[in-house]
Motif scaffolding. Structure first.
Motif, PDB file in Angstrom:
ATOM      1  N   VAL B  97     -72.935 -33.029 -14.739  1.00  0.00           N
ATOM      2  CA  VAL B  97     -73.071 -32.408 -15.496  1.00  0.00           C
ATOM      3  C   VAL B  97     -72.136 -31.917 -16.951  1.00  0.00           C
ATOM      4  O   VAL B  97     -72.696 -31.704 -17.610  1.00  0.00           O
ATOM      5  N   GLY B 100     -73.682 -33.220 -19.851  1.00  0.00           N
ATOM      6  CA  GLY B 100     -74.449 -33.189 -19.610  1.00  0.00           C
ATOM      7  C   GLY B 100     -74.609 -31.872 -20.440  1.00  0.00           C
ATOM      8  O   GLY B 100     -75.306 -31.583 -21.831  1.00  0.00           O
ATOM      9  N   ALA B 101     -73.780 -31.383 -20.619  1.00  0.00           N
ATOM     10  CA  ALA B 101     -72.735 -30.363 -20.732  1.00  0.00           C
ATOM     11  C   ALA B 101     -72.053 -30.383 -22.448  1.00  0.00           C
ATOM     12  O   ALA B 101     -72.474 -29.679 -23.623  1.00  0.00           O
ATOM     13  N   LEU B 102     -72.661 -31.297 -22.406  1.00  0.00           N
ATOM     14  CA  LEU B 102     -71.627 -32.470 -23.848  1.00  0.00           C
ATOM     15  C   LEU B 102     -73.083 -32.461 -24.731  1.00  0.00           C
ATOM     16  O   LEU B 102     -73.422 -31.892 -26.080  1.00  0.00           O
ATOM     17  N   ARG B 104     -76.316 -31.688 -24.423  1.00  0.00           N
ATOM     18  CA  ARG B 104     -77.851 -31.336 -24.009  1.00  0.00           C
ATOM     19  C   ARG B 104     -77.739 -30.443 -25.567  1.00  0.00           C
ATOM     20  O   ARG B 104     -76.693 -29.308 -25.064  1.00  0.00           O
ATOM     21  N   GLY B 106     -79.985 -26.851 -27.041  1.00  0.00           N
ATOM     22  CA  GLY B 106     -81.188 -25.985 -27.169  1.00  0.00           C
ATOM     23  C   GLY B 106     -80.817 -25.332 -26.087  1.00  0.00           C
ATOM     24  O   GLY B 106     -80.337 -25.612 -24.977  1.00  0.00           O
ATOM     25  N   ALA B 107     -82.055 -24.157 -25.493  1.00  0.00           N
ATOM     26  CA  ALA B 107     -81.497 -23.534 -24.644  1.00  0.00           C
ATOM     27  C   ALA B 107     -82.151 -23.847 -23.114  1.00  0.00           C
ATOM     28  O   ALA B 107     -83.002 -24.132 -22.945  1.00  0.00           O
ATOM     29  N   PRO B 108     -81.110 -24.380 -22.452  1.00  0.00           N
ATOM     30  CA  PRO B 108     -81.793 -24.563 -20.821  1.00  0.00           C
ATOM     31  C   PRO B 108     -82.596 -23.219 -19.848  1.00  0.00           C
ATOM     32  O   PRO B 108     -82.586 -22.733 -20.326  1.00  0.00           O
TER      33      PRO B 108
END
Lengths: 342, 342
Positions: B97, B100-102, B104, B106-108
């Protein structure tokens, strides 16, 4: 309706002022293990914690046999009290990330993303501190209570997350949720404190029952206030539980007395789906309408009566304990919890 | 260079096959407490865990005085082994998580957001299970080791997160990071197992030292493989640590022998900032270039020599223990760890 005497929280806390200060100091003593900028942010997170109700319960329950106020506390009681509050704070910190994940829209900034990672870790650090404090009690039963409760809380959150926006639910699930969310930790605080104080098993069970029932009442009251409170006192718009898709007791009572409950649920489902697709106007206006109607309905009073019933059970659990400033404060906490709804 | 005898992991694990099966069953026994769809996802997460190295260490260390293979295990040893692996898995789940936060952009989707919340909670549930299993050992010292280690791991992750993309770091911080990340839990597994087995304090310390040094070597080897492995064996492109902004031992050695280290760091900083602003072409090509040059440099061998030195310390820690299938497996694990780099 408001015929109760008003309880001042300062008076309730008076017998344990010194103990609470020790708990506070213990929770904030992280300078040595975290480098400065993070330690600062961490202490800020802890500092904004609020009422310290859970350590209050632990400190009061541990001293029901003490003869006078401010009897010196054993370090393991302080460790327990710090542990339950740290556990509570950890779950709040993670809740913010989880809620934010659901509500925030659009692309987050990279800075916000870093903060999300750091926030998850800050919560984990608090879990670690809570486990560490629990271990400091050096009491296997207390440690098992801690581990059990952590599992109950997280399990409940998983259930709540997966039940969100399911608008057809039975009321039974609500009681399980608020036990997991709130009452389990209240019960753990009073039970573990009684264990550490060396009370008889029947007294341990009584104090656990007290914590359990007080916790159920406390959460019902919180759920009432989410509908009846002003935006200012809540720090968020009224009805935010329902807006977030979580159904609480006042809403169940509201549905129960609603002449067209089925249609209302259909309407909620449709407008929630539209909101999911980006058009939240209908959803927002429906929630506002429900909040208005619910406030004027008998649902609030019905939910409060349930809270009162749990408080009666909590008070009854204290009957076998000797009169003391601590026992008196436990009794007064029952009055305090519900007076917030008037 | 490859003059070592090849160790087969199956042979190393042979003395504890039955024990590992018990650990596996204990970890996956969640059906009763989680409703079906989540239990399924949860068991999947646990199932993809990999080598089970940490429970292996606990089971082997607990039995160094056992006369023959597959001596029946006490339940509290199985609980300890399940606890360390569950703790490890919990941190992996949260790492995803946080990473991924770092990474990813664009808008999830809302669905991805729900998954993020559920993933955080699944990690918390694993922490809770780990704490529960630790409590089941009913041994206050083991529980303190558990709580200490959890705090060390999380504290290390906080430091690592805040040190990311700081390209001027000293090597000393690296050792602290890999102790926190890996060696602390290896050491906890062997120390706690020795405590539960009732070994003498000197033997407890020896087994702790073994776990500590094996863990340091294991992480260095992992950090070497991140540069030298193929995309296929790694399951991700080589150099992903550096790409994510984390500097590891091979890179420190690479810098040390680089004729223009200062300029390289400046170049990294500039191209990382450009990548932050959305232009990651230069950053990606720089990382690819560093990976190529590093593989051909003496940095890999220098890092491996350090891993070997830690393994020599690990082997030396076992000298005072009696010869047994368990002790032999602990020795062979040292060979196994480093042979992955050839």
């Amino acid at each position: 309706m408001n015929t109760k005497t008003t309880v001042e929280i300062g008076k309730v806390l008076q017998p344990i002022q010194a103990g609470l200060a020790q708990v506070e100091a213990k929770m904030k003593n992280v300078e040595s293990s975290l480098f400065a900028p993070l330690a600062h942010a961490f202490v800020d997170l802890i500092g904004s914690g609020g009422k310290r109700l859970r350590p209050t319960l632990a400190l009061l329950a541990a001293q029901v046999y003490a003869e006078q106020s401010d009897t010196p506390l054993f370090p393991h009681i302080v460790a327990l009290a710090a542990s339950v509050e740290m556990l509570h704070t950890a779950t709040l910190v993670h809740d913010d990330v989880i809620d934010g994940a659901l509500l925030r829209r659009g692309a987050p900034t990279l800075n916000a993303q870093w903060n999300r990672g750091a926030t998850i870790l800050a919560g984990n650090f608090m879990f670690a501190r809570a486990a560490y404090f629990a271990a400091e009690t050096n009491n296997p039963r207390v440690i098992r209570i801690f581990a059990d409760t952590l599992e109950t809380i997280v399990n409940g959150e998983l259930h709540q997350l997966s039940a969100r926006h399911e608008f057809r639910q039975d009321k039974e699930g609500y009681y399980q949720r608020i036990y997991a969310k709130t009452a389990s930790l209240f019960a753990a605080a009073t039970e573990a404190a009684a264990v550490l104080a060396g009370l008889r098993e029947s007294e341990v069970q009584s104090l656990r029952a007290y914590g359990h029932n007080l916790g159920m009442a406390f959460q019902i009251v919180d759920d009432i206030l989410d509908f009846t409170g002003s935006d200012a006192t809540l720090g968020k718009p009224a009805g935010s539980d329902l807006r977030g898709g979580t159904m609480t007791l006042p809403f169940f009572y509201f549905l129960q007395s609603h002449p067209q409950a089925e249609q209302l649920i259909d309407q909620m489902q449709a407008s929630y789906l539209a909101a999911e697709d980006g058009d939240s106007l209908q959803w927002e206006s429906l929630i506002s309408q429900i909040v208005r109607e619910l406030r004027a309905s008998p649902a609030v009073e019905a939910a409060r009566r349930e809270a009162e019933a749990f408080l009666d059970l909590a008070r009854a659990s204290l009957l076998g304990l000797p009169a003391s400033p601590y026992q008196r404060s436990l009794l007064e906490l029952c009055d305090f919890v519900v007076q917030r709804t008037y």
